[in-house]
Design a protein around this motif. Structure first.
Motif, mmCIF file in Angstrom:
data_model
loop_
_atom_site.group_PDB
_atom_site.id
_atom_site.type_symbol
_atom_site.label_atom_id
_atom_site.label_comp_id
_atom_site.label_asym_id
_atom_site.label_seq_id
_atom_site.Cartn_x
_atom_site.Cartn_y
_atom_site.Cartn_z
ATOM 1 N N TRP A 251 91.704 19.543 -31.760
ATOM 2 C CA TRP A 251 91.209 18.969 -30.181
ATOM 3 C C TRP A 251 91.820 17.712 -29.555
ATOM 4 C CZ3 TRP A 251 86.209 16.477 -28.304
ATOM 5 C CH2 TRP A 251 85.119 17.068 -28.753
ATOM 6 N N TYR A 252 93.502 17.629 -30.383
ATOM 7 C CA TYR A 252 94.335 17.145 -30.175
ATOM 8 C C TYR A 252 95.583 17.325 -29.787
ATOM 9 C CZ TYR A 252 90.480 13.457 -30.512
ATOM 10 O OH TYR A 252 88.772 13.384 -30.569
ATOM 11 N N SER A 268 93.731 9.270 -28.776
ATOM 12 C CA SER A 268 93.049 9.831 -28.692
ATOM 13 C C SER A 268 92.651 9.979 -30.907
ATOM 14 C CB SER A 268 92.427 11.465 -27.919
ATOM 15 O OG SER A 268 92.484 11.748 -26.951
ATOM 16 N N SER A 279 85.857 13.387 -30.480
ATOM 17 C CA SER A 279 85.023 13.491 -29.231
ATOM 18 C C SER A 279 86.336 13.004 -28.358
ATOM 19 C CB SER A 279 84.287 12.057 -29.653
ATOM 20 O OG SER A 279 83.285 11.751 -27.860
ATOM 21 N N ASN A 280 85.972 13.009 -26.646
ATOM 22 C CA ASN A 280 86.763 13.121 -26.153
ATOM 23 C C ASN A 280 87.083 11.070 -25.950
ATOM 24 O OD1 ASN A 280 84.921 15.642 -25.875
ATOM 25 N ND2 ASN A 280 85.866 15.495 -24.280
ATOM 26 N N THR A 283 90.223 10.997 -22.244
ATOM 27 C CA THR A 283 89.484 11.872 -20.557
ATOM 28 C C THR A 283 88.207 10.379 -20.195
ATOM 29 O OG1 THR A 283 88.072 13.003 -22.185
ATOM 30 C CG2 THR A 283 90.094 14.205 -21.066
ATOM 31 N N GLU A 360 89.726 19.188 -25.513
ATOM 32 C CA GLU A 360 89.421 17.701 -25.462
ATOM 33 C C GLU A 360 89.498 17.624 -23.915
ATOM 34 O OE1 GLU A 360 89.914 13.288 -25.399
ATOM 35 O OE2 GLU A 360 91.951 14.269 -25.599
ATOM 36 N N GLU A 364 86.781 18.295 -20.043
ATOM 37 C CA GLU A 364 87.161 17.200 -19.269
ATOM 38 C C GLU A 364 87.463 18.770 -17.382
ATOM 39 O OE1 GLU A 364 87.771 13.746 -17.132
ATOM 40 O OE2 GLU A 364 86.915 14.552 -19.135
#
Length: 523
Positions: A251-252, A268, A279-280, A283, A360, A364
């Motif tokens: 994710w990050y 994040s 989760s986002n 963003t 993530e 976006e």
């Protein structure tokens, strides 16, 4: 203790007392080495929410004269460095947040700044310059001439004028001239540390602030490990908060530099640890409209390269033509370079390549394209979940048909002319697989490189996929190559079912260009 002059250590105290605090104090050892040297002018640019203001609060707490910060740094990593005691609370610090000045006084930002800082300087050094003095640089010159005291300048959001007043060239020039007069060739400056999102603004071939050494998302040099969280730091946080490191990484992670290849978005990661939900978060602090504006720009080749990155590819970028503002964008490379500085793209400074760093940020891009002029690409992305399901079910006919449809949708942007372009299109067609898989391209395996490997994330009960691509040959030849070259050996440590997926694109077959063979094996 003042607002601008020697602001104290309250900001850093709050950070250290927070539930999650990652010790980045060794950055101070770097800035100590720069004090009163040719490297004393430092401009560090990073994306929003990457800890820039927290860093300035830390530096203010360390350098500010008049506050005792020794106890605050006790046990932190910088304490064991030899220069720690030498510079601790030994300097007058001027801390400026340019965003606040711009909000309070739009056009007269520098005049308002000088008035505010001079008011505090008069309380401490009013005997050394006249009441009529209205120029901050003049007052500081007089203070230094009489006392030989130097100042540490900490400037936050230095580039807000360039970002938020893009149309006002006159205001930008006046602002840069003010900073140059305040800082350049001034003996009262022991260290000037500026942070922002953009590097120093250029005018033509030169910069108004050419004395600054720049540390940006294209190359952070000595500040690499302080740009975000390192892999070791995130792994430790995952251990403390019982989070799956592989999923957090997916994710990050994704920002990389020369020595630190895995830098994580700190905002994040902290939010994920606190909520125990991936989760986002980064963003979510800014609307996707900001990204949409730039990816919709009509520069030749821009859309193709964005789609290639969505498919998991990297693209070459020339970052040197970028003028370090958000208005004078003349080529696709300028747009891609801006997206690197904004944090929407990762960048490999050694290979000069840009890429979408993590899940993530991919989300976006997807959000931005869903409300923009990218309907054909969105149809491919939306169909990708069914394509993956057909693959897992071993339905060769439906997989081939799904790839045919994806090819037709993406044909206006992507051109099939070799196995590399086919690989990009396949990555786009299997876009949704990234929810449960780590996509690895050109994975060293057996006696060669597997084109694409989909390795399931921990706790995901799905088979791994080894995909071999052929251009104008046969799907059977792709399967034979996987077996003959022992590509499944690449899945070291993986035990479970593996799907061998051979895909061929037949250029001459206009109706059914793709063919597919799927075989199941156990490892």
């Amino acid at each position: 203790m003042g607002i601008y002059l020697n602001p104290g250590n309250q900001g850093f105290r709050e950070a250290v007392r927070s539930k999650i605090y990652v010790d980045k104090t060794e950055l101070i050892a770097c800035t100590n080495e720069m004090i009163n040297t040719d490297e004393k002018f430092v401009c560090v640019s990073r994306p929003r929410r990457f800890g820039k203001s927290m860093t300035l609060n830390m530096l203010a707490a360390y350098y500010s004269r008049g506050c005792d910060s020794a106890a605050l740094f006790k046990g932190l990593r910088v304490e064991r460095h030899g220069t720690f005691s030498e510079h601790l609370n030994q300097y007058d610090v001027i801390l400026l947040n340019m965003q606040r000045f711009l909000i309070r006084r739009d056009q007269g930002i520098t005049e308002y700044l000088e008035q505010a800082v001079l008011e505090e300087l008069r309380e401490a050094y009013g005997d050394f310059f006249t009441e009529q003095t209205t120029c901050l640089a003049e007052a500081l010159e007089r203070i230094y001439a009489k006392t030989e005291k130097q100042f540490v300048f900490l400037i936050d959001e230095w580039d807000c004028v360039m970002r938020e007043r893009q149309e006002s060239e006159a205001l930008q020039r006046q602002y840069l001239d003010f900073l140059r007069n305040l800082l350049k060739d001034q003996p009262y400056v022991s260290l000037a540390y500026m942070t922002g999102i953009l590097p120093v603004k250029k005018y033509g071939q030169h910069s108004a602030l050419n004395m600054f050494w720049e540390y940006s998302m294209t190359d952070q040099f000595v500040f690499e490990e302080y740009t975000g969280f390192t892999e070791d730091e995130v792994r430790e946080l995952c251990r403390q908060y019982c989070m799956d490191f592989a999923r957090v990484s997916d994710w990050y992670d994704g920002y990389m530099f020369r020595n630190f290849k895995h830098i994580y978005n700190p905002r994040s990661v902290v939010a994920a640890m606190k909520s125990r939900v991936l989760s986002n978060y980064w963003t979510a602090t800014e609307t996707y409209e900001a990204l949409k504006i730039y990816i919709d720009m009509d520069f030749d080749g821009l859309r193709t390269e964005i789609v290639q990155m969505l498919g998991g590819e990297r693209v070459k970028v020339n970052t040197f033509s970028f003028q370090n503002d958000m208005r004078n964008l003349k080529t696709k490379d300028d747009v891609l370079t801006l997206l690197i500085h904004l944090g929407y793209l990762g960048y490999d400074s050694e290979k000069k390549e840009a890429f979408i760093p993590n899940k993530e940020i991919m989300g976006e891009f997807e959000n931005a394209m869903s409300v923009s002029g990218w309907p054909n690409v969105m149809r491919v992305l939306n169909a990708s979940e069914q394509l993956l399901e057909d693959t897992l079910q071993g339905d060769e006919r439906r997989v081939a048909e799904g790839l045919d449809r994806a090819h037709m949708e993406a044909a206006s942007i992507l051109t099939y002319n070799d196995e590399n372009s086919l690989s990009c299109a396949i990555g786009l067609a299997y876009y949704s697989a990234r929810k449960d898989y780590r996509l690895i391209r050109e994975l060293p395996a057996g006696h060669g490189f597997a084109d694409i490997v989909f390795l399931p994330l921990p706790s995901v009960d799905k088979p791994a996929l080894v995909v071999e691509l052929k251009y104008d040959k046969t799907a059977d030849a792709a399967i034979r190559q996987i077996k003959d070259r022992c590509y499944t050996q690449a899945l070291e440590g993986y035990t479970g079912e593996i799907l061998l997926v051979g895909i061929n694109y037949a250029k001459g077959n206009k109706n059914k260009p793709h063919s597919c063979i799927i075989e199941r094996v156990k490892k």
